[in-house]
Design a protein around this motif. Structure first.
Motif, mmCIF file in Angstrom:
data_model
loop_
_atom_site.group_PDB
_atom_site.id
_atom_site.type_symbol
_atom_site.label_atom_id
_atom_site.label_comp_id
_atom_site.label_asym_id
_atom_site.label_seq_id
_atom_site.Cartn_x
_atom_site.Cartn_y
_atom_site.Cartn_z
ATOM 1 N N VAL A 125 0.857 -1.188 0.000
ATOM 2 C CA VAL A 125 0.000 0.000 0.000
ATOM 3 C C VAL A 125 0.890 1.233 0.000
ATOM 4 O O VAL A 125 1.747 1.393 0.859
ATOM 5 C CB VAL A 125 -0.925 0.019 1.233
ATOM 6 N N ARG A 127 1.000 5.270 0.382
ATOM 7 C CA ARG A 127 0.149 6.299 1.005
ATOM 8 C C ARG A 127 0.822 7.653 0.831
ATOM 9 O O ARG A 127 2.051 7.741 0.772
ATOM 10 C CB ARG A 127 -0.133 5.989 2.456
ATOM 11 N N THR A 132 -4.972 12.154 3.896
ATOM 12 C CA THR A 132 -4.125 11.024 3.512
ATOM 13 C C THR A 132 -4.902 10.140 2.557
ATOM 14 O O THR A 132 -6.078 9.850 2.784
ATOM 15 C CB THR A 132 -3.705 10.211 4.755
ATOM 16 N N ARG A 133 -4.271 9.726 1.488
ATOM 17 C CA ARG A 133 -4.874 8.835 0.486
ATOM 18 C C ARG A 133 -4.039 7.571 0.408
ATOM 19 O O ARG A 133 -2.854 7.575 0.748
ATOM 20 C CB ARG A 133 -4.909 9.500 -0.896
ATOM 21 N N TYR A 134 -4.649 6.504 -0.091
ATOM 22 C CA TYR A 134 -4.002 5.202 -0.161
ATOM 23 C C TYR A 134 -4.225 4.573 -1.528
ATOM 24 O O TYR A 134 -5.254 4.808 -2.168
ATOM 25 C CB TYR A 134 -4.589 4.263 0.899
ATOM 26 N N CYS A 135 -3.262 3.752 -1.936
ATOM 27 C CA CYS A 135 -3.398 3.013 -3.185
ATOM 28 C C CYS A 135 -2.646 1.699 -3.041
ATOM 29 O O CYS A 135 -1.429 1.694 -2.788
ATOM 30 C CB CYS A 135 -2.848 3.825 -4.354
ATOM 31 N N SER A 170 -7.430 2.258 -5.387
ATOM 32 C CA SER A 170 -7.254 3.418 -4.520
ATOM 33 C C SER A 170 -8.349 3.467 -3.462
ATOM 34 O O SER A 170 -9.393 2.842 -3.603
ATOM 35 C CB SER A 170 -7.268 4.708 -5.339
ATOM 36 N N LEU A 213 -7.928 3.206 4.893
ATOM 37 C CA LEU A 213 -7.430 1.836 4.839
ATOM 38 C C LEU A 213 -8.588 0.839 4.817
ATOM 39 O O LEU A 213 -8.503 -0.193 4.163
ATOM 40 C CB LEU A 213 -6.499 1.556 6.015
#
Length: 154
Positions: A52, A54, A62-65, A89, A93
């Motif tokens: 992941v 971030r 905060t973004r996640y992929c 994305s 979490l």
């Protein structure tokens, strides 16, 4: 005077997920472990582990992929590009985990359907061969080209 923000691009063969998004920092993982990138980072290229990624956006979110491996490139100390085969994305979490689980379930279902279709094709091929090899009354197993296996040549 603050440093210029980083720009992030994440792309797969089928889609550009993020294109020149302004961010403050990024965390990713390669074979050596987890690492961070901030403005002014040295230019580099690394192979990402399935993990992941971030990042923190300029507004503080905060973004996640989730990425299935891939290549991360830092250029001019401010541009980050990630190219990977698959990406999912998420804003959290939890949503990312749900997306990954859903994708895995879809892939498992597709693999299961492919195995069933393969078995059906195999069964049809075996039935077709048996039809040509089955003995006919009067001896022999006549196929499409005349007498077959065990046929009396008289």
């Amino acid at each position: 005077m603050s440093a210029a923000p980083l720009t992030l691009t994440v792309a797969t063969p089928l889609r550009v997920w993020f294109d020149a998004v302004e961010i403050v920092s990024l965390r990713a993982e390669d074979a050596s472990g987890s690492f961070g990138i901030r403005p002014g980072h040295a230019d580099c290229v690394t192979l990402l582990a399935p993990s992941v990624v971030r990042w923190t956006c300029t507004d503080g979110t905060t973004r996640y992929c989730a990425v299935d491996g891939g290549v991360l490139l830092v250029s001019r100390g401010v541009r980050i590009s990630i190219a990977c085969r698959e990406a999912i994305s998420g804003d959290s979490l939890e949503s990312l985990e749900a997306g990954v689980r859903s994708r895995h379930a879809e892939e498992d279902d597709a693999a299961r359907r492919a195995r069933v279709e393969q078995l059906q094709l195999h069964a049809r091929a075996v039935r077709q061969m048996l039809r040509y090899l089955r003995p006919h009354p009067g001896g022999g197993a006549d196929g499409p080209d005349g007498p077959g296996i065990g046929a009396n040549p008289r």
